[in-house]
Scaffold this motif. Structure first.
Motif, PDB file in Angstrom:
ATOM      1  N   ALA A   1       7.131   5.367   7.954  1.00  0.00           N
ATOM      2  CA  ALA A   1       7.403   4.177   8.705  1.00  0.00           C
ATOM      3  C   ALA A   1       6.765   2.832   8.869  1.00  0.00           C
ATOM      4  CB  ALA A   1       6.970   5.282  10.586  1.00  0.00           C
ATOM      5  N   PHE A   2       5.830   2.860   8.589  1.00  0.00           N
ATOM      6  CA  PHE A   2       4.966   1.479   8.267  1.00  0.00           C
ATOM      7  C   PHE A   2       5.220   1.336   7.244  1.00  0.00           C
ATOM      8  CE2 PHE A   2       2.773   3.816  11.370  1.00  0.00           C
ATOM      9  CZ  PHE A   2       2.446   2.881  12.431  1.00  0.00           C
ATOM     10  N   ALA A   3       6.122   0.928   5.939  1.00  0.00           N
ATOM     11  CA  ALA A   3       6.553   0.829   4.670  1.00  0.00           C
ATOM     12  C   ALA A   3       6.924  -0.405   5.364  1.00  0.00           C
ATOM     13  CB  ALA A   3       7.120   1.433   3.613  1.00  0.00           C
ATOM     14  N   GLY A   4       6.852  -1.381   4.364  1.00  0.00           N
ATOM     15  CA  GLY A   4       6.990  -2.565   4.905  1.00  0.00           C
ATOM     16  C   GLY A   4       6.017  -3.649   5.731  1.00  0.00           C
ATOM     17  N   ARG A   5       5.394  -3.585   6.372  1.00  0.00           N
ATOM     18  CA  ARG A   5       4.798  -4.189   7.848  1.00  0.00           C
ATOM     19  C   ARG A   5       3.538  -4.594   7.260  1.00  0.00           C
ATOM     20  NH1 ARG A   5       4.120  -0.355  12.822  1.00  0.00           N
ATOM     21  NH2 ARG A   5       6.570   0.633  12.732  1.00  0.00           N
ATOM     22  N   ASP A   6       3.566  -6.311   7.619  1.00  0.00           N
ATOM     23  CA  ASP A   6       2.173  -6.634   7.480  1.00  0.00           C
ATOM     24  C   ASP A   6       0.980  -6.589   7.689  1.00  0.00           C
ATOM     25  OD1 ASP A   6       3.901  -8.018   5.205  1.00  0.00           O
ATOM     26  OD2 ASP A   6       4.179  -9.501   6.967  1.00  0.00           O
ATOM     27  N   GLU A   7       1.207  -5.932   8.923  1.00  0.00           N
ATOM     28  CA  GLU A   7      -0.084  -5.309   9.401  1.00  0.00           C
ATOM     29  C   GLU A   7      -0.329  -4.100  10.277  1.00  0.00           C
ATOM     30  OE1 GLU A   7      -1.446  -7.847  12.979  1.00  0.00           O
ATOM     31  OE2 GLU A   7      -0.768 -10.016  12.126  1.00  0.00           O
ATOM     32  N   LEU A   8      -1.640  -3.274  10.274  1.00  0.00           N
ATOM     33  CA  LEU A   8      -1.482  -1.596   9.984  1.00  0.00           C
ATOM     34  C   LEU A   8      -2.558  -1.376  10.612  1.00  0.00           C
ATOM     35  CD1 LEU A   8      -1.372  -1.326   6.349  1.00  0.00           C
ATOM     36  CD2 LEU A   8       0.415  -0.442   8.063  1.00  0.00           C
ATOM     37  N   PRO A   9      -2.681  -0.600  12.024  1.00  0.00           N
ATOM     38  CA  PRO A   9      -4.066  -0.285  12.541  1.00  0.00           C
ATOM     39  C   PRO A   9      -5.091   0.280  11.957  1.00  0.00           C
ATOM     40  CG  PRO A   9      -2.219   0.822  13.190  1.00  0.00           C
ATOM     41  CD  PRO A   9      -1.466   0.090  11.692  1.00  0.00           C
ATOM     42  N   ARG A  10      -6.080  -0.085  12.354  1.00  0.00           N
ATOM     43  CA  ARG A  10      -7.669   0.082  11.529  1.00  0.00           C
ATOM     44  C   ARG A  10      -7.179   1.647  11.614  1.00  0.00           C
ATOM     45  NH1 ARG A  10     -11.874  -2.664  10.033  1.00  0.00           N
ATOM     46  NH2 ARG A  10     -13.059  -1.863   9.365  1.00  0.00           N
ATOM     47  N   TRP A  11      -7.773   2.107  12.722  1.00  0.00           N
ATOM     48  CA  TRP A  11      -7.782   3.785  12.451  1.00  0.00           C
ATOM     49  C   TRP A  11      -7.218   4.751  11.793  1.00  0.00           C
ATOM     50  CZ3 TRP A  11      -4.356   7.665  13.685  1.00  0.00           C
ATOM     51  CH2 TRP A  11      -3.190   6.914  14.545  1.00  0.00           C
ATOM     52  N   LEU A  12      -5.577   3.681  11.027  1.00  0.00           N
ATOM     53  CA  LEU A  12      -4.315   4.206  10.319  1.00  0.00           C
ATOM     54  C   LEU A  12      -5.225   4.555   8.853  1.00  0.00           C
ATOM     55  CD1 LEU A  12      -1.427   4.351  11.802  1.00  0.00           C
ATOM     56  CD2 LEU A  12      -2.450   6.428  11.090  1.00  0.00           C
ATOM     57  N   VAL A  13      -5.393   3.225   8.940  1.00  0.00           N
ATOM     58  CA  VAL A  13      -5.945   2.470   6.846  1.00  0.00           C
ATOM     59  C   VAL A  13      -7.538   3.725   6.844  1.00  0.00           C
ATOM     60  CG1 VAL A  13      -6.958   1.000   5.941  1.00  0.00           C
ATOM     61  CG2 VAL A  13      -4.939   0.625   6.801  1.00  0.00           C
ATOM     62  N   GLU A  14      -8.093   3.322   7.765  1.00  0.00           N
ATOM     63  CA  GLU A  14      -9.622   4.445   7.699  1.00  0.00           C
ATOM     64  C   GLU A  14      -9.286   5.951   8.028  1.00  0.00           C
ATOM     65  OE1 GLU A  14     -12.172   3.362  11.259  1.00  0.00           O
ATOM     66  OE2 GLU A  14     -13.015   1.320  10.366  1.00  0.00           O
ATOM     67  N   GLY A  15      -8.148   6.465   8.673  1.00  0.00           N
ATOM     68  CA  GLY A  15      -8.232   8.024   8.018  1.00  0.00           C
ATOM     69  C   GLY A  15      -7.409   8.222   7.199  1.00  0.00           C
ATOM     70  N   PHE A  16      -6.357   7.489   6.065  1.00  0.00           N
ATOM     71  CA  PHE A  16      -6.036   7.209   5.008  1.00  0.00           C
ATOM     72  C   PHE A  16      -7.277   7.767   4.146  1.00  0.00           C
ATOM     73  CE2 PHE A  16      -2.211   7.528   7.251  1.00  0.00           C
ATOM     74  CZ  PHE A  16      -0.943   7.345   6.110  1.00  0.00           C
ATOM     75  N   TRP A  17      -7.770   6.370   4.251  1.00  0.00           N
ATOM     76  CA  TRP A  17      -8.804   6.140   3.751  1.00  0.00           C
ATOM     77  C   TRP A  17     -10.350   7.307   3.275  1.00  0.00           C
ATOM     78  CZ3 TRP A  17     -14.021   6.350   4.597  1.00  0.00           C
ATOM     79  CH2 TRP A  17     -15.301   5.241   3.390  1.00  0.00           C
TER      80      TRP A  17
ATOM     81  N   SER B   1      -2.386   5.394  -0.950  1.00  0.00           N
ATOM     82  CA  SER B   1      -2.119   4.019  -2.145  1.00  0.00           C
ATOM     83  C   SER B   1      -0.250   3.685  -1.024  1.00  0.00           C
ATOM     84  CB  SER B   1      -1.590   4.352  -3.533  1.00  0.00           C
ATOM     85  OG  SER B   1      -1.129   3.763  -4.169  1.00  0.00           O
ATOM     86  N   TRP B   2       0.035   4.454  -1.147  1.00  0.00           N
ATOM     87  CA  TRP B   2       1.553   4.639  -0.046  1.00  0.00           C
ATOM     88  C   TRP B   2       1.296   3.590   0.987  1.00  0.00           C
ATOM     89  CZ3 TRP B   2       5.692   7.998   1.400  1.00  0.00           C
ATOM     90  CH2 TRP B   2       6.390   8.039   1.934  1.00  0.00           C
ATOM     91  N   PHE B   3       0.448   4.394   1.527  1.00  0.00           N
ATOM     92  CA  PHE B   3       0.651   3.832   3.090  1.00  0.00           C
ATOM     93  C   PHE B   3      -0.341   2.573   2.700  1.00  0.00           C
ATOM     94  CE2 PHE B   3      -2.397   3.091   7.317  1.00  0.00           C
ATOM     95  CZ  PHE B   3      -0.774   3.243   8.143  1.00  0.00           C
ATOM     96  N   VAL B   4      -1.310   1.508   2.140  1.00  0.00           N
ATOM     97  CA  VAL B   4      -2.066   0.760   2.573  1.00  0.00           C
ATOM     98  C   VAL B   4      -1.430  -0.422   1.813  1.00  0.00           C
ATOM     99  CG1 VAL B   4      -4.005  -0.789   1.344  1.00  0.00           C
ATOM    100  CG2 VAL B   4      -4.248   1.681   2.509  1.00  0.00           C
ATOM    101  N   THR B   5      -0.834   0.029   0.489  1.00  0.00           N
ATOM    102  CA  THR B   5       0.381  -0.733  -0.227  1.00  0.00           C
ATOM    103  C   THR B   5       2.078  -1.306   0.679  1.00  0.00           C
ATOM    104  OG1 THR B   5       1.075   0.677  -2.244  1.00  0.00           O
ATOM    105  CG2 THR B   5      -0.546  -0.549  -2.636  1.00  0.00           C
TER     106      THR B   5
END
Length: 116
Positions: free
Chosen positions: A46-62, A98-102
């Motif tokens: 759903a988020f593939a290709g977006r330029d901005e990602l919610p910080r809480w999601l990035v932190e959770g995936f990490w 990797s998929w979420f961040v890139t």
């Protein structure tokens, strides 16, 4: 349940979640892990290709890709499943991070994700 709601509960390690059972109880709940990783896959798509990602999601995936292997890799962590199961699960978490961040899946477009 909405995937973002499920991931918020997971990343907050609420009771009944995969992450909520890992730390205090030292329990790897296979069904809860499956729910977590499937929600992570759908959110990646759903988020593939977006330029901005919610910080809480990035932190959770990490957190999932970094902390889970460290915590469950400890010699005292109970692992009733074959080692290959845990290795595959950790690899899945890293691939999803990797998929979420890139924004690009590490697999071909029609890749069939095997069940873990």
């Amino acid at each position: 349940m909405d995937d973002l709601v499920l991931l918020r509960r997971e990343f907050d390690a609420e009771e009944g979640t995969f992450l909520g059972g890992l730390r205090p109880d030292l329990v790897w709940d296979k069904a809860a892990f499956s729910r977590l990783e499937q929600a992570m896959r759908r959110v990646c798509a759903a988020f593939a290709g977006r330029d901005e990602l919610p910080r809480w999601l990035v932190e959770g995936f990490w957190f999932c890709a970094d902390w889970v292997p460290s915590w469950t890799g400890h010699a005292d962590f109970p692992r009733p499943e074959p080692l290959e199961y845990y290795e595959g699960a950790v690899e899945r978490l890293r691939d999803l991070q990797s998929w979420f961040v890139t924004g690009e899946s590490p697999y071909l477009e029609h890749h069939e994700w095997p069940a873990i």
